[in-house]
Design a protein around this motif. Structure first.
Motif, mmCIF file in Angstrom:
data_model
loop_
_atom_site.group_PDB
_atom_site.id
_atom_site.type_symbol
_atom_site.label_atom_id
_atom_site.label_comp_id
_atom_site.label_asym_id
_atom_site.label_seq_id
_atom_site.Cartn_x
_atom_site.Cartn_y
_atom_site.Cartn_z
ATOM 1 N N UNK A 464 0.849 -1.191 0.000
ATOM 2 C CA UNK A 464 0.000 0.000 0.000
ATOM 3 C C UNK A 464 0.886 1.243 0.000
ATOM 4 N N UNK A 465 0.534 2.203 -0.838
ATOM 5 C CA UNK A 465 1.289 3.435 -0.972
ATOM 6 C C UNK A 465 0.414 4.588 -0.483
ATOM 7 N N UNK A 466 0.776 5.148 0.694
ATOM 8 C CA UNK A 466 -0.047 6.205 1.266
ATOM 9 C C UNK A 466 0.075 7.526 0.508
ATOM 10 N N UNK A 467 1.161 7.711 -0.228
ATOM 11 C CA UNK A 467 1.258 8.913 -1.056
ATOM 12 C C UNK A 467 0.242 8.842 -2.196
ATOM 13 N N UNK A 468 0.131 7.671 -2.816
ATOM 14 C CA UNK A 468 -0.860 7.502 -3.879
ATOM 15 C C UNK A 468 -2.274 7.672 -3.328
ATOM 16 N N UNK A 469 -2.503 7.147 -2.140
ATOM 17 C CA UNK A 469 -3.818 7.312 -1.498
ATOM 18 C C UNK A 469 -4.137 8.787 -1.292
ATOM 19 N N UNK A 470 -3.183 9.548 -0.785
ATOM 20 C CA UNK A 470 -3.415 10.972 -0.519
ATOM 21 C C UNK A 470 -3.665 11.734 -1.810
ATOM 22 N N UNK A 471 -2.970 11.373 -2.882
ATOM 23 C CA UNK A 471 -3.094 12.096 -4.140
ATOM 24 C C UNK A 471 -4.394 11.787 -4.878
ATOM 25 N N UNK A 477 -3.594 16.635 -3.369
ATOM 26 C CA UNK A 477 -2.487 16.497 -4.319
ATOM 27 C C UNK A 477 -1.856 17.857 -4.619
ATOM 28 N N UNK A 478 -2.679 18.889 -4.756
ATOM 29 C CA UNK A 478 -2.145 20.230 -5.009
ATOM 30 C C UNK A 478 -1.290 20.706 -3.845
ATOM 31 N N UNK A 479 -1.747 20.454 -2.618
ATOM 32 C CA UNK A 479 -0.980 20.862 -1.431
ATOM 33 C C UNK A 479 0.321 20.071 -1.319
#
Length: 510
Positions: A464-471, A477-479
């Protein structure tokens, strides 16, 4: 009367203890624990207590998933840090050791004065080992504190029951009831460990005073008064956090087989059987009954919580060890050396196994702390995007940073995903799950936009990739575009890495 009981009666006047042995063990424990990594749970609660000290609103500006006493326990340590410069982590260790020494010594004196111990010195040493050394990775956790402060009440209960059997009326101390009430306030499930011994001894001895007395009334009043205080000063816990806990957190539990076998819960009934066999007819006496039923109550609380974490098993384990190590073994040592060696070796092996189990969540995050320091940002404002609050705690405080997240981690979304993966559609409320995931995402967006973090700790792995989840959220994603990769360290809790991102303005040139 069994031979063990006879030994108790005859030995008690001659084998007294001053409390010094427990004090020495407590001092040695402090010297040991200050060299160990701070447990992530404790570090997070210190951060939460620190926020409360600074005037932030608990359950609004910073959200903890446990009742307020779990935070308030660490407020004195934060006060010591702010007023005298003593790190709250060290203050927590000192206060925990002091509580362990205090309750162990007080309980031993109370029992010895009533003639309930074969060897007060042996009981004090056993209790000190169990309540100060056995916890290891659980040392200073709220469950550890609850187990310790329940001890004087349980011993008082045994003294009352023993007095009744001898035709004497012994009055309990009110303060033991206050401590028991606070133990239940830490986690309401712990009420089983307090109520079960009282109820059973009341029924066995047919003496209502063992159930209703000034100590038990003090315990009940303390618990009720604390709940009223929570409602008055922390209403958001009931209005906002409790629905989330009941809807998401509580239903996610391990099955009984896993809790008993894989999570070592079986040690509790095994130890109780060993103690019962070693005590023989002596197990029918009030003190063994009180301690063993407390173990049963704490074990039931462990099963009810259903998470299987070592620190949640600790209270049951502590009270399962105490009858054998503190009562049966000292008496057997005087009466039956071969049998005492067998019992002693068995309990010692169990003690080593139990201690090993308590260390399993004792993780060293020093490489993450070093990576935070290596960015060169003075007093970084830190936020995580990760499944575990261990990604940030204790590293934030250890690196001299400031935690700016509303939540400890993305625990809410973890629970949402777990619920969706473990339950068929007809057994879950998808609208409710969507609501809580949206709440978690909104909290992350708000923290990124308004709390000006300098650094993000993001958990990334093959599963699981939490960066991908956040984006997946456009505004988030902009922030996140305002941050740049700085470094990575191994993830000690899952496969993959923890990556550090810093605000572009803070990125060192070159």
């Amino acid at each position: 009367m069994s031979s063990l009981n006879s030994a108790s009666s005859s030995a008690a006047p001659t084998l007294r203890s001053s409390g010094l042995p427990a004090f020495v063990l407590a001092v040695l424990a402090v010297a040991f624990y200050v060299t160990r990594p701070t447990k992530d749970d404790i570090s997070w609660l210190i951060v939460t207590a620190e926020a409360l000290w600074d005037g932030k609103r608990l359950y609004v500006d910073i959200i903890e998933t446990n009742p307020p006493l779990s935070v308030l326990l660490y407020l004195p340590a934060v006060a010591l840090e702010r007023l005298f410069g003593l790190r709250a982590e060290i203050g927590t260790i000192l206060m925990t050791a002091l509580i362990g020494w205090g309750v162990t010594s007080a309980a031993t004196r109370r029992l010895a004065a009533a003639g309930l111990l074969a060897s007060p010195l042996a009981f004090e040493l056993a209790a000190a080992v169990i309540f100060i050394w056995l916890p290891l990775g659980a040392f200073g956790q709220k469950d550890h504190v609850a187990a310790m402060i329940a001890l004087p009440f349980l011993c008082d209960l045994a003294v009352m029951a023993e007095g009744h059997r001898k035709g004497e009326r012994r009055i309990p101390w009110v303060w033991t009831g206050v401590l028991a009430g606070l133990a239940v306030a830490i986690k309401p499930q712990f009420g089983l460990a307090v109520a079960l011994p009282s109820l059973v001894l009341c029924l066995v001895d047919r003496n209502w005073r063992l159930l209703i007395n000034r100590a038990s009334i003090a315990a009940g009043c303390t618990f009720v008064a604390f709940q009223a205080m929570v409602y008055a000063f922390f209403p958001a816990f009931f209005h906002d956090v409790l629905p989330m806990l009941l809807g998401l957190y509580a239903p996610m539990r391990q099955d009984l087989k896993t809790l008993v076998i894989a999570d070592m819960g079986m040690m509790v009934p095994i130890l109780l059987v060993i103690a019962g066999l070693a005590l023989g007819r002596g197990s029918r006496q009030p003190l063994p009954i009180a301690l063993m039923l407390a173990a049963v109550g704490f074990f039931a609380a462990f099963l009810i919580q259903g998470k299987g974490w070592p620190y949640q098993l600790y209270p049951a384990l502590a009270y399962a060890f105490l009858p054998g190590l503190g009562l049966a073994l000292p008496a057997l040592w005087r009466l039956d050396r071969p049998r005492s060696r067998t019992v002693g070796l068995t309990v010692a092996l169990a003690l080593i196994l139990g201690a090993r189990w308590m260390t399993l969540t004792w993780i060293d995050y020093s490489d993450l702390t070093a990576a935070i320091r290596a960015t060169g940002i003075a007093t970084p404002r830190i936020l995580n995007i990760a499944a575990s609050h261990g990604i940030g705690h204790p590293s934030t405080r250890d690196a001299g940073g400031i935690w700016v997240g509303t939540l400890m981690s993305r625990l809410i979304s973890v629970q949402v995903m777990n619920t969706r993966s473990s339950r068929p559609p007809e057994q879950r409320d998808d609208a409710l799950l969507d609501h809580w995931e949206a709440y978690d995402r909104a909290s992350l967006r708000s923290d990124l936009a308004t709390r000006a973090p300098d650094m993000l700790l993001i958990e990334r792995g093959p599963d699981f990739d939490w960066l991908a989840w956040a984006r997946q959220d456009a505004e988030t994603a902009r922030l996140l575009d305002g941050f740049v990769f700085a470094s990575r360290v191994p993830d000690h809790e899952a496969d993959g890495f923890v990556e550090l991102f810093v605000r572009k303005a803070d990125k060192p040139a070159g």
